[in-house]
Design a protein around this motif. Structure first.
Motif, PDB file in Angstrom:
ATOM      1  N   ILE A 171       0.838  -1.210   0.000  1.00  0.00           N
ATOM      2  CA  ILE A 171       0.000   0.000   0.000  1.00  0.00           C
ATOM      3  C   ILE A 171       0.865   1.248   0.000  1.00  0.00           C
ATOM      4  N   GLU A 172       1.916   1.226   0.854  1.00  0.00           N
ATOM      5  CA  GLU A 172       2.768   2.397   0.998  1.00  0.00           C
ATOM      6  C   GLU A 172       3.499   2.712  -0.304  1.00  0.00           C
ATOM      7  N   SER A 175       1.028   4.042  -2.988  1.00  0.00           N
ATOM      8  CA  SER A 175       0.574   5.420  -2.812  1.00  0.00           C
ATOM      9  C   SER A 175       1.698   6.408  -3.065  1.00  0.00           C
ATOM     10  N   THR A 178       1.970   6.718  -6.703  1.00  0.00           N
ATOM     11  CA  THR A 178       0.861   7.520  -7.232  1.00  0.00           C
ATOM     12  C   THR A 178       1.139   9.004  -7.088  1.00  0.00           C
ATOM     13  N   ALA A 218      -3.457   9.829  -1.719  1.00  0.00           N
ATOM     14  CA  ALA A 218      -2.167   9.127  -1.731  1.00  0.00           C
ATOM     15  C   ALA A 218      -1.391   9.422  -0.450  1.00  0.00           C
ATOM     16  N   LEU A 221      -3.031   7.462   2.508  1.00  0.00           N
ATOM     17  CA  LEU A 221      -2.726   6.019   2.537  1.00  0.00           C
ATOM     18  C   LEU A 221      -1.272   5.790   2.916  1.00  0.00           C
ATOM     19  N   LYS A 222      -0.378   6.652   2.409  1.00  0.00           N
ATOM     20  CA  LYS A 222       1.043   6.454   2.690  1.00  0.00           C
ATOM     21  C   LYS A 222       1.326   6.689   4.177  1.00  0.00           C
TER      22      LYS A 222
END
Lengths: 244, 165, 96
Positions: A171-172, A175, A178, A218, A221-222
């Motif tokens: 996930i990290e 994001s 992104t 982004a 989430l990060k």
């Protein structure tokens, strides 16, 4: 003697700070950049929360550097406290986890967990309209996931923690990629790096302000993934400490 | 007495009180960093110091009768609104997030030190660290200003005796 | 003296006294709690200063996550005792 010199230093420093503060234009700051941003932020970016336009549009590169610093801190914590080397050398020393938590905490958490997630994502999605944004919402999401671990410690075995770590890493990285990709796309399509480029839309609606909501998602989430992996690493008790 | 009350109402405004609080946090944090010996408390005073700096920065962007830098309705003329400076607010917003990352990194360093030396006292850690370095490099520890010379000589004598045994 | 100055005076008094508590309380849990009180009073101050973004950040990160991190650290440093005069190693560490 050293305490005496410390006292002299502290009193001198406080005198210096008071003198400097007395010369400041208290409550009438010289608004040079600030006034420009207040006047032009709505036309330039289409946000209603002007702090968001500073964080993501005018000083977007700063935010990227800030994310890099947070990533460095999280990976530093992981490097210092990870016990992957230990578990590889001596496997299955860590089968005993902490004791069970009680009934009330567990069920209150089941009630609270979706609410916390909803609040966190609300704060992230409305970052360009109301106070809040990616940082605050990301922290709320991270604390929601960490409460899960705090309340149910016996359910998390080694393999589960490892898979959680892998998910968080994915996930990290996604994001972060992104965030940079949006910035690079702006660069390719003729703007500056990280300049917002989609249409502004209706002022004050959820789908407005161009790319800024996507950047804030982004960031959220990060930050959430980084801080939850940091908390899991800090909370994970070494086999070394269990033997003491 | 009424004169004193008038004096207070004219000069003790909100900004003056809050600047006092910010300077107080800075000074108390620095005092803790200089005086205390427990490294966990050093981390706590670092947090206080950082909070004082954040408060100072936000205060520097505060305007008298200013409103929050958020548009609540679509006004006609933006330039007539008195808004607080958004730049220090954005700066502090990122500074707080960085602060918690640094706090976690420092805490993990402290945990590592505690796992190695089983103490959090700074002088004790310093002594054990010097002993470790001397043990690795096969030499006696250098004399420092914090400890009188005869103690070091005694220590080195004890170590030499142990080495002979 | 208007009402906001009065609120600021009370909050600053609480904040500075809890900052002194952080430095000089013998119990570590109480010290971490006092640092959490500092963050909460900073939240109120930021709201007074018309900086709602910073106030939200301080409430979520300073008062929530920062205190949580410090509490986890206390647990791993064997400081997690309610008793006042305790130490993490036998007799050598006075807690300050």
């Amino acid at each position: 003697m050293s305490k005496f010199s410390t006292l002299i230093f502290i009193s001198g420093l406080s005198f210096l700070l008071i003198v400097i503060t007395a010369q400041l234009p208290i409550a009438h700051p010289p608004m040079l950049i600030g006034q420009y941003i207040i006047d032009h932020a709505v036309q330039d970016t289409g946000v209603t929360n002007i702090v968001t336009s500073v964080v993501l549009a005018y000083r977007g590169l700063d935010t990227l550097g800030e994310l890099a610093i947070l990533f460095t801190a999280a990976s530093g914590v992981g490097l210092l406290l990870s016990n992957k080397l230990n578990t590889k050398l001596q496997p299955s020393t860590k089968t005993v986890r902490l004791s069970n938590s009680n009934f009330i905490i567990e069920h209150a958490l089941n009630l609270l967990f979706p609410l916390l997630l909803v609040v966190g994502f609300y704060v992230i999605f409305h970052g360009h309209l109301t106070p809040g944004g990616g940082f605050q919402g990301g922290v709320i999401i991270a604390s929601a996931f960490f409460l899960n671990i705090l309340a149910k410690p016996y359910k998390s075995s080694d393999s589960e923690i490892e898979s959680t770590h892998n998910n968080l890493t994915i996930i990290e990285s996604l994001s972060g990629v992104t965030f940079i990709a949006i910035g690079l796309y702006a660069l390719i399509s003729g703007h500056d790096f990280l300049e917002p480029f989609l249409s502004h839309g209706q002022l004050g609606s959820l789908w407005s302000a161009g790319t800024l909501p996507f950047l804030y998602i982004a960031v959220g989430l990060k930050v959430g993934a980084e801080l939850s992996s940091l908390l899991i690493t800090l909370y994970d008790i070494d086999s070394e400490e269990l033997t003491d | 007495m009424t004169h004193f009350a008038n004096y207070l109402t004219t000069y003790l405004t909100t900004e003056i009180i809050l600047y006092t609080g910010a300077i107080g946090l800075l000074v108390i944090g620095l005092l803790g960093l200089l005086v205390l010996k427990n490294i966990f408390r050093l981390l706590l005073s670092l947090v206080i110091f950082e909070s004082g700096a954040n408060l100072f920065l936000v205060l520097s962007g505060f305007r008298a009768n200013g409103i929050a830098p958020i548009l609540t309705s679509t006004q006609e003329n933006m330039s007539q609104l008195v808004m607080n400076d958004p730049v220090p607010q954005a700066l502090v917003l990122t500074a707080i997030v960085i602060g918690v990352g640094i706090q976690a990194l420092a805490l993990s360093l402290i945990i590592k030190i505690y796992q190695r030396y089983r103490t959090l006292d700074m002088n004790e850690i310093h002594r054990k660290l010097e002993q470790d370095i001397a043990g690795i490099s096969q030499s006696t520890p250098l004399a420092s200003q914090e400890q009188p010379l005869y103690l070091y000589q005694k220590n080195s004598l004890v170590q030499n005796n142990e080495g002979e045994k | 003296m208007d009402i906001s100055a009065l609120i600021a005076l009370i909050i600053v008094f609480i904040m500075l006294s809890s900052a002194l508590c952080v430095l000089f309380l013998p119990n570590m849990i109480a010290a971490v709690m006092a640092s959490s009180v500092i963050s909460l009073s900073l939240t109120i101050i930021f709201a007074l200063l018309k900086a709602p973004d910073v106030a939200m950040t301080e409430a979520a990160i300073g008062a929530g996550l920062g205190s949580l991190i410090l509490a986890i650290g206390l647990k791993r440093l064997n400081y997690f005792n309610i008793e006042s005069h305790q130490s993490n190693v036998s007799g050598t560490d006075p807690g300050q």
